[in-house]
Structures are given as C-alpha cells and as structure tokens.
Design a protein around this motif. Structure first.
Motif: not given
Length: 309
Positions: A96-100, A102-105, A304-309
C-alpha cells in the motif's frame, strides 16, 4: 575553526560546525552551491569509542553519496540505510505504501513524513548498537525534527551530519555518464571511477545499466526540490546544539573522500576493519544490508522508471 585539507589542485576547506557562533565560508569551485554554510571555532570533538556512530549524509542528487558510503562501509564497520532503496522495494512489492509512493515519486515529490518515519523506525531499531549511515531522509526541516524526536526516544542520537558541497554544473555533467550494476548497486562513472572493462561490473563481470531517471529534465526537478526543502534542513542542523555539521567541498568523490575519512578518523576515532575484513567487497557489505531489509536493491530501478535515488 576550519580545517584545511590540501589536494594536488588546490586547498580544500572542511567547514566544521559545532556549538559556537557561525560565519559564512565557501570554496572557489563551489560557487553554485548553497551559500550559507557556516564555520565554527569548535572542531569535531572525539566521541566515546563505545558509542555507536550514527551519520546523515545530505547532498544534491548525483553528488556521490553512494560512492562515498560504499568506501566507508569498506573501511569501517558501518551499515548503510537508503530510504530510496526501501521505497523501491515497497514499490516493487506493490505494498500500500509502495502504491502511494510510486504516484508521488513519479511527480518528483516526497512521501508524507509520518509514513517515512514508520518505514525507518523498524530499520533503525535493528541497528540500535551498530554504526550506520542514513541516506535519503530527512530531506526537510520537518523531517529532521521528526527524526531527532524518534532518535531521542530511543536514546540513539546522531553523531554527525555530513553535507557534500558539489557544484551544480559538475553534477549535471556527470549524470549522463553514470552507470550502475543492478544486483549490487555499485555505481560507475565514465568521467571518473570507470569500470575496469567498459560496460561491465568490476566484481561480477555482469553488464552495467543506466538509471531511467538520469537525464537533465529529471535532474532539474530534483535539484529545484533540493534547494527548496533541504536548504532549511541544513540551517536547522547548523543551529542544533546536539549534533555536528560538516560541509565537504569538491568536484569528485576522490577529492571529497580524504576529507571525509579524516573527519571520521580524527573526530570520532573509529577503527578501520581488520585486514581480513577489509578484503570484503562493497558487494558483500550490501548483501549483509539486504538481510536487514535495508540493503541496496538497485535492480528495482529497472521496474520503476520514475523512482528517485
């Protein structure tokens, strides 16, 4: 006071912030960095050898935090906590945290502070009597206060906050040259720290890949977010009576590493690993961290192409 560390190119300045009155100082090659980093007439005071060493590393994206953290883990008995890696794991697992997240990041934002503290608290509790480096949190002054509150409750205060001061134009130029080994998180750069064989990891010989977010557009968004949120955080630690802030300036990790190592050795008297332990590679250190659910999982970047480091 300010300690000066000489390099082959010029004199580098380490700004050490303790409890005294601060003044502003910068280096010639860091003119594009945040401009209010203070100095103090108090040097880093030696810590008790029995007290675990707990460090934050704050820097703009692409400043070399991963490279420097890896060197610290190689030389000293330290554990590495990356909130970026923890979040990527949650995104991959579709929690659930991961879904939230993903959208924010994907929009270049940050997770709500209360969720971040919940994620971190379980990881930090497993390292109560260990030396650790925390990367990726806090990023705002509010998060810094929350972290301090959590650490105070558990009697595990921070020992040191390190800020890496690398000019913006230097970081932008290196972003396009960065490659990673997905399985271990090892980072290479074709401007410096090149792999022994082009395109392949030094340890395993496996192919290297690019991070999808290593591009000028994403970098510009992340840099803007850094200045807006992290600059006040640095000011918060500057004024804190309970933690020491050190600013290390340079254009490459090779320039900054001797400064960082000197602070650790002289200010906190950490003993290097034995010769046998130092033969353990960063890859092996990362595997140990993965067993604590806080290790690198950079392979998740592919998914996860949009994930920041």
């Amino acid at each position: 006071m300010m300690q000066r560390v000489a390099t082959s190119s010029s004199s580098r300045t380490i700004l050490i912030h303790g409890f005294a009155r601060r003044s502003i100082s910068t280096t010639g090659r860091a003119d594009k960095a945040v401009s209010f980093f203070p100095s103090s007439k108090d040097a880093v005071s030696p810590s008790k050898t029995s007290e675990p060493f707990r460090m934050l590393m704050l820097a703009k994206p692409g400043s070399g935090k991963g490279t420097l953290s890896g060197r610290l883990m190689e030389k000293y008995d330290m554990h590495f906590l990356s909130t970026g890696d923890i979040l990527r794991q949650h995104i991959k697992d579709k929690t659930e945290v991961g879904k939230v997240a993903e959208a924010i990041v994907a929009q270049g934002g940050l997770l709500p502070d209360d969720l971040m503290i919940k994620l971190l608290s379980s990881s930090l509790s497993s390292l109560t009597n260990k030396n650790w480096i925390l990367d990726g949190f806090p990023r705002t002054m509010g998060q810094g206060k929350l972290l301090d509150h959590h650490l105070a409750k558990t009697s595990t205060p921070l020992s040191l906050v390190v800020h890496l001061d690398v000019p913006d134009d230097v970081i932008l130029s290196r972003i396009t040259d960065r490659w990673i080994h997905p399985a271990s998180g090892r980072i290479y750069n074709y401007s410096y720290n090149r792999p022994k064989v082009e395109g392949f990891d030094d340890v395993t010989g496996e192919p290297l890949t690019r991070r999808p977010d290593d591009n000028p557009e994403t970098f510009a968004r992340r840099l803007k977010a850094f200045y807006e949120s992290t600059s006040p955080l640095l000011a918060y630690y500057k004024s804190s009576p309970s933690v020491q802030l050190v600013t290390l300036s340079g254009t490459t990790s090779d320039e900054i590493w001797p400064q960082l190592d000197d602070v650790i050795k002289t200010g906190f008297r950490l003993k290097p690993k034995t010769a046998a332990k130092q033969k353990s590679s960063v890859h092996e250190a990362v595997i140990r961290e993965a067993e604590l659910d806080v290790g690198r999982s950079a392979r998740d970047v592919k998914d996860n192409s949009s994930t920041s480091s």
